[in-house]
Each structure stands twice: as C-alpha cells, then as structure tokens.
Design an enzyme around this catalytic site. Structure first.
Site, mmCIF file in Angstrom:
data_model
loop_
_atom_site.group_PDB
_atom_site.id
_atom_site.type_symbol
_atom_site.label_atom_id
_atom_site.label_comp_id
_atom_site.label_asym_id
_atom_site.label_seq_id
_atom_site.Cartn_x
_atom_site.Cartn_y
_atom_site.Cartn_z
ATOM 1 N N GLU A 230 0.880 -1.168 0.000
ATOM 2 C CA GLU A 230 0.000 0.000 0.000
ATOM 3 C C GLU A 230 0.916 1.216 0.000
ATOM 4 O OE1 GLU A 230 -4.176 1.581 0.818
ATOM 5 O OE2 GLU A 230 -3.354 -0.280 0.031
ATOM 6 N N CYS A 264 -2.110 8.523 3.501
ATOM 7 C CA CYS A 264 -1.961 8.280 2.057
ATOM 8 C C CYS A 264 -3.251 8.562 1.308
ATOM 9 C CB CYS A 264 -1.487 6.858 1.802
ATOM 10 S SG CYS A 264 -2.423 5.577 2.633
#
Length: 475
Positions: A230, A264
């Site tokens: 990720e 993020c």
C-alpha cells in the site's frame, strides 16, 4: 556484536528523547525460527480457537489502553487519534473474528464438464508473515494486515517505523498478557532491519512510499514470495456545480487536513466547477483559517504537529515551488516552530498549475490546491493525470451524479459526497491503481483470504480413464 542504537525524535518537542536497538539479521532469523515452530500448533487450531485467542488480545488491549495510547501520543503528537487507533484495533480484532467463519468456501463441488469428478478446497496459511508499517498511524497500520494474517493461521513479525516506535513496548506487554507472544512479536530498527525481515518471512506486507515499495517488491520477487504493498497517493476531489458548498468544503477540509494531512488517502488536489469556484474557495479558506493547532495544550485544537521532521522540508519545498510558479497562498503556508515541534496550518493555494510539485508529487501534509474546471470531462482528465491511483472523491448534488463521475476515475476507491472515506471505513474491498500499490485488497473478505494458499482436492467418483481412451485411433 553490539547492536545499532537509533535515536527517536519527539514530534512535539523536537528532542531526541527515546532510542531503539536495530535488530540485525541473526536476531531476526532467531525470532523467525521461534515463531515458525509455534505457528504449526497455531495453524492446527480450529478457526474458532484462534478467534478466541484474538478476542483475548482485544481484551488485553483494552486493559493496557492507557499505556499504549500514552506511547502513541508521544509518537505522533496527538491524543484523540491515538485513542482512536487503539479503539480501532480492538474493533478490528472483534470484527474479523465475527466474520471469519463466513469468508471461505467449504465442501465438495460437482464438476461441470466431467460430472463424475468433484473438487473441494483446502486453505493453507503462510507460515510467517512480515509487516513493515509506517509512521503516520503506527498502531493502525501495524495491525491492519496482522489481524487477518493471525486469524488465517500465520505467525506475524511486525517492524514498526523507527520514527514512531514507542508504542511497541506497551503493545508487547499486551501481547504477552494475551499469551500470543509465540506467534506475534515486534522487531525494531531501520530500513536494514526491514530488508532482513523480508528475507526471513513467507509473505511481506508493506505500507509506505513508492520508492521503498519498489525495493520491497524487488526483494520479495527475488525470494518468490507475495508482496502486498500500500503505497503513495495524490488523491483528487472533484466538486460539481450542483454540490452543497457547506458540506463540500467540510469534506474537502477534513479530507485534506485530518491528521495534519499525514495519510496516504488524504485529498491533495481539489477541482471545483467554475460556477461555484469563487464561493467554494472563499468558504474553504475561511474554514481552513479557523483550524486550531493542538499547541500548547494537546487536549484542545484540531491539528497536530508534523510527525517526521524530514516531511516538513518536503512541504516547504512544495510551497516555495508553487509560489515561484505563480500560486497564491490564501492561508497558512509557513512551517512554524512551537516548543521545538514543527507545524503547518492548513494551506489553501490558488492560481495553481499542473507544472507545480504540489500537483504531481505526494504531499503528505495539509496543502489544499484548488483548481477551477469548466467541463466535467476536463476534471476527470485532470484527476486521472497522475502516476498515483490510490483513491479519490467526488462531491455532487446527488449520489447519482457523483457515481457517474466516479466510475471514470482511475483509482482504487472513490468517496461519494464525502472525502477520504477509506481512512474511516474498512469493509469495502479495493485495489490500488498505478504506482499506489500491489497485491490483493487489505479490506473486505480478500484481506483474510490473501494469507491463505488454496489447494484443490479433486476426486473421481467413477473409474479412472485408461490410457487407451487417449489413443490416436480411439473412437
């Protein structure tokens, strides 16, 4: 050989007031061997028994809540979110245990083309999972892969970020209290420790930058083990002319600024229809200017410090680059020092162009560039003009209008009439697009299934075919 000692900086004071020892190759190998031995019995337990053990862990996290959240508070410089991280881990443990019995197929299935043959699955966990977690949500992102891996029957070694490692000690106390230290443990250290961890495990989960993610992927490929990555994001928000401006500016601000933008899935580009652009920009700027630092009192305010001091330099560089190319700063815009910590107030930028770093490079901070668009097609094209594809958002007058735009955006999860929902809602499966990641979804049923290799048991209920059935002159 003396282990390497790493100093740790306090984000609120700037002082290096903690240190960790970096685990080397030999220590990691010994830890891996110990966990591999225990994992055999762990995997042999019925799913219900592993679930019961994880429920004990949930209870011990509650019991150790004060110590863990106190350490997280120092790690990150924020109090309420530290508590939310702990509570979220407890909820995740209980949630995964509740749903796990329903996540895998079971029993025999009759063949379609050859009805006398049937098949059944067997699921075999990876023996040892490695988790390399980042500094922005130290507990949440240590546990998001760990919990389903444990439940699947894997043992887990976590390497937290060397920027925010204080929570590891009270977490280990809770893990020992729950009796799970033989299948779940931490190792501390820097990038070299992470590299050594990859060499010791059977599957690696990494959350962090694209640059480091490439190295993790290459190391995993060399070992022929799965890598679940990720990585970064540059999430766009499209606001249409029909959007409710109050609600849209609320979503834009929270989606960009929550956790000081150190997420993020934060919104980092805001595209607004020209019909409402000026009003939207004015209202967003007013709300951004009203955001309060949680300084000097950590129990009040909205915005914590910049956790990683090197990130402050990246933010300052993006701001200066934008200003040098014609952008105007409407609020914020200066790295502030308070008590030795580094802070940046929400920074709204206008007169922004695609040539600016703030529009192309991951920000990971509370910068809000606002760009007008004339046609919906232009907004979609601009939103997709990125090497990232983690997530995105659309705010419109109706969900139907938002959905029609969302299906054209190249990203793994799209928030409709809100922003950054993947940071709050972990039930929907998604994949990262482009450079934002690799591997199966960490959310939804796939988040559990990816830690299991599937075997097929194929049974013939009739007579085996003789070789003569395949002869050249067979009828």
């Amino acid at each position: 050989m003396t282990s390497l000692t790493l100093p740790v900086r306090n984000p609120r004071t700037g002082a290096q007031d903690y240190e960790i020892s970096a685990a080397g190759t030999a220590e990691i190998a010994a830890t891996a061997a110990r966990l591999r031995t225990a994992q055999k019995a762990w995997a042999a337990l019925p799913l219900a028994d592993r679930g019961a053990a994880l429920l004990r862990l949930a209870d011990t996290l509650v019991k150790h809540r004060a110590a863990i959240t106190a350490a997280l508070e120092i790690d990150t410089g924020r109090r309420r979110i530290a508590g939310m991280e702990l509570d979220g881990a407890v909820a995740a443990l209980r949630g995964w245990v509740a749903q796990a019995p329903y996540l895998l197929p079971d029993g025999w299935t009759q063949g379609r083309a050859m009805t006398h043959i049937r098949h059944a699955p067997q699921f075999v966990p990876y023996a040892l999972t490695g988790v390399i977690s980042p500094w922005n949500f130290p507990l949440t992102l240590s546990m998001i892969d760990t919990i389903p891996a444990l439940l699947a029957g894997s043992a887990v070694i976590i390497k937290p970020s060397e920027v925010t490692p204080r929570f590891e000690a009270p977490m280990m106390a809770a893990i020992v209290d729950a009796g799970l230290e033989d299948v779940l443990t931490f190792v501390t250290g820097d990038g070299a420790t992470g590299a050594a961890l990859i060499e010791a495990v059977d599957v690696i989960c990494f959350t962090g930058s694209v640059a480091t993610g490439r190295k993790v992927a290459a190391a995993a490929a060399a070992k022929m083990i799965p890598a679940f990555l990720e990585l970064g994001g540059k999430d766009p928000l499209i606001v249409t002319a029909s959007a409710d401006i109050e609600k849209a500016t609320d979503a834009a601000l929270r989606g960009s600024v929550l956790s000081t933008g150190q997420a993020c899935q934060s919104i980092e580009r805001i595209y607004v229809a020209t019909e409402i652009h000026d009003v939207f920009l004015k209202r967003l700027t007013e709300k951004a200017a009203a955001v309060r630092l949680n300084w000097p009192d950590i129990t009040s305010g909205d915005l914590g410090p910049i956790i990683f001091d090197k990130q402050a330099a990246i933010l300052a560089d993006q701001i200066e680059d934008a200003k040098s190319k014609g952008a105007r700063i409407l609020t914020g815009g200066e790295i502030e020092t308070h008590g030795g910590g580094l802070w940046l107030r929400p920074t709204v930028l206008t007169n922004v162009s695609q040539q600016m770093k703030v529009m192309t490079e991951e920000t990971f901070g509370p910068l809000l560039p606002v760009i007008p668009y004339a046609a919906t097609e232009d907004a979609i094209e601009a939103a997709n003009n990125s090497e990232y594809g983690l997530s995105a958002a659309v705010f419109a007058g109706t969900l139907e209008e938002a959905e029609a735009i969302a299906v054209q955006i190249e990203a793994g999860a799209i928030s409709l009439n809100d922003a950054a929902l993947t940071g709050l809602f972990h039930e929907a499966e998604k994949h990262s697009f482009k450079l934002s990641g690799l591997g199966g979804s960490r959310m939804g049923p796939a988040g559990f299934q990816r830690f299991l290799r599937r075997k097929a048991l194929i049974a013939n209920t009739g007579a085996p075919a003789p070789l003569s059935a395949f002869a050249e002159d067979a009828q």
